[in-house]
Design an enzyme around this catalytic site. Structure first.
Site, PDB file in Angstrom:
ATOM      1  N   GLY A  12       0.790  -1.232   0.000  1.00  0.00           N
ATOM      2  CA  GLY A  12       0.000   0.000   0.000  1.00  0.00           C
ATOM      3  C   GLY A  12       0.816   1.274   0.000  1.00  0.00           C
ATOM      4  O   GLY A  12       0.338   2.319   0.439  1.00  0.00           O
ATOM      5  N   ASN A 107      -5.471   2.331 -13.136  1.00  0.00           N
ATOM      6  CA  ASN A 107      -4.462   1.451 -12.529  1.00  0.00           C
ATOM      7  C   ASN A 107      -3.084   2.052 -12.737  1.00  0.00           C
ATOM      8  O   ASN A 107      -2.864   2.807 -13.679  1.00  0.00           O
ATOM      9  CB  ASN A 107      -4.527   0.071 -13.197  1.00  0.00           C
ATOM     10  CG  ASN A 107      -3.526  -0.913 -12.614  1.00  0.00           C
ATOM     11  OD1 ASN A 107      -3.339  -0.983 -11.397  1.00  0.00           O
ATOM     12  ND2 ASN A 107      -2.853  -1.672 -13.477  1.00  0.00           N
ATOM     13  N   HIS A 109       0.916   0.818 -13.241  1.00  0.00           N
ATOM     14  CA  HIS A 109       1.691  -0.384 -13.568  1.00  0.00           C
ATOM     15  C   HIS A 109       3.167  -0.013 -13.683  1.00  0.00           C
ATOM     16  O   HIS A 109       3.506   0.991 -14.323  1.00  0.00           O
ATOM     17  CB  HIS A 109       1.172  -0.982 -14.880  1.00  0.00           C
ATOM     18  CG  HIS A 109       1.854  -2.264 -15.226  1.00  0.00           C
ATOM     19  ND1 HIS A 109       1.528  -3.465 -14.634  1.00  0.00           N
ATOM     20  CD2 HIS A 109       2.865  -2.526 -16.077  1.00  0.00           C
ATOM     21  CE1 HIS A 109       2.315  -4.409 -15.114  1.00  0.00           C
ATOM     22  NE2 HIS A 109       3.136  -3.870 -15.989  1.00  0.00           N
TER      23      HIS A 109
HETATM   24  C1  GRF Z   1       3.254  -0.935  -7.604  1.00  0.00           C
HETATM   25  O1  GRF Z   1       4.525  -1.113  -8.142  1.00  0.00           O
HETATM   26  C2  GRF Z   1       2.222  -0.801  -8.683  1.00  0.00           C
HETATM   27  O2  GRF Z   1       2.709  -0.210  -9.845  1.00  0.00           O
HETATM   28  C3  GRF Z   1       1.857  -2.243  -8.960  1.00  0.00           C
HETATM   29  O3  GRF Z   1       1.901  -2.871  -7.706  1.00  0.00           O
HETATM   30  C4  GRF Z   1       2.800  -2.182  -6.853  1.00  0.00           C
HETATM   31  C5  GRF Z   1       2.049  -1.854  -5.602  1.00  0.00           C
HETATM   32  O4  GRF Z   1       2.875  -1.389  -4.576  1.00  0.00           O
HETATM   33  N1  GRF Z   1       0.584  -2.328  -9.623  1.00  0.00           N
HETATM   34  P1  GRF Z   1       2.256  -0.796  -3.255  1.00  0.00           P
HETATM   35  O5  GRF Z   1       1.337  -1.847  -2.634  1.00  0.00           O
HETATM   36  O6  GRF Z   1       1.498   0.452  -3.610  1.00  0.00           O
HETATM   37  O7  GRF Z   1       3.417  -0.506  -2.361  1.00  0.00           O
END
Ligand code: GRF
Length: 192
Positions: A12, A107, A109
């Site tokens: 998160g 989203n 990514h």
């Molecule tokens: C991030 O790198 C995001 O791009 C991908 O999952 C990861 C989530 O990280 N979809 P976090 O839980 O926000 O630390």
């Protein structure tokens, strides 16, 4: 003020970045809800600490994906959520949420899509020894990381880069880019 829900499955840190940016500046969004499909995920603790309500739902407790998403949809409606912000939510969004929030799900990514979609995009880019990778924010459709691109930022892969240092650089970019993009989406008069 637009109400958003953040969906996360893990640490998160992007949820946190969205919270921090909103607290530090006068932004046009309010995080009304954290949705998490993994009981025990650190994202839930982060939400508790900043008094953001969370909905923790395990798909295995439901007879079908439709039932699972109907439960989420109910809560989104109750909370007045206008935009769904996926941030490390490790699940494909199904028909129920897609049709209710058409064009209103985004989203982030950790690659320059369409390169390296799917799991472990940072590891995929590192293995491929590309010179440049990055971060993409996009609208969500029924595919895996396939929706229309909203914003991208490049991250250079240096000669002495390690998997860990690349990951740190990517996250740093994510934590600035995502709140900026969400702010832009929420401050225009678009229907998000
Ligand atoms: C991030 O790198 C995001 O791009 C991908 O999952 C990861 C989530 O990280 N979809 P976090 O839980 O926000 O630390």
């Amino acid at each position: 003020m637009k109400k958003i829900a953040v969906f996360a499955s893990g640490s998160g840190s992007n949820f946190q970045a969205l919270v921090d940016a909103a607290q530090a500046n006068q932004l046009s969004y309010e995080i009304a809800l954290l949705v998490c499909d993994k009981p025990g995920a650190y994202a839930i603790e982060r939400a508790d600490k900043v008094d953001v309500p969370s909905l923790v739902v395990s798909p295995k407790d439901f007879a079908s994906k439709v039932d699972y998403e109907k439960e989420i949809l109910q809560k989104l409606n109750d909370s007045g959520v206008e935009l769904i912000v996926l941030a490390g939510y490790m699940r494909l969004i199904g028909e129920t949420l897609l049709s209710a929030y058409e064009g209103r799900i985004v989203n982030i990514h950790p690659s320059l899509l369409p390169s390296f979609p799917g799991k472990d995009a940072i590891g995929q880019a590192f293995q491929a020894k590309v010179k440049v990778t990055g971060v993409t924010v996009h609208y969500v459709d029924e595919g895996m990381d396939t929706g229309p691109i909203i914003a991208q930022e490049a991250v250079r892969m240096d000669e002495d880069e390690t998997r860990e240092s690349l990951e740190a650089k990517i996250h740093q970019v994510e934590h600035l880019l995502y709140p900026n993009v969400i702010q832009k989406l929420c401050s225009t008069n678009r229907n998000v």
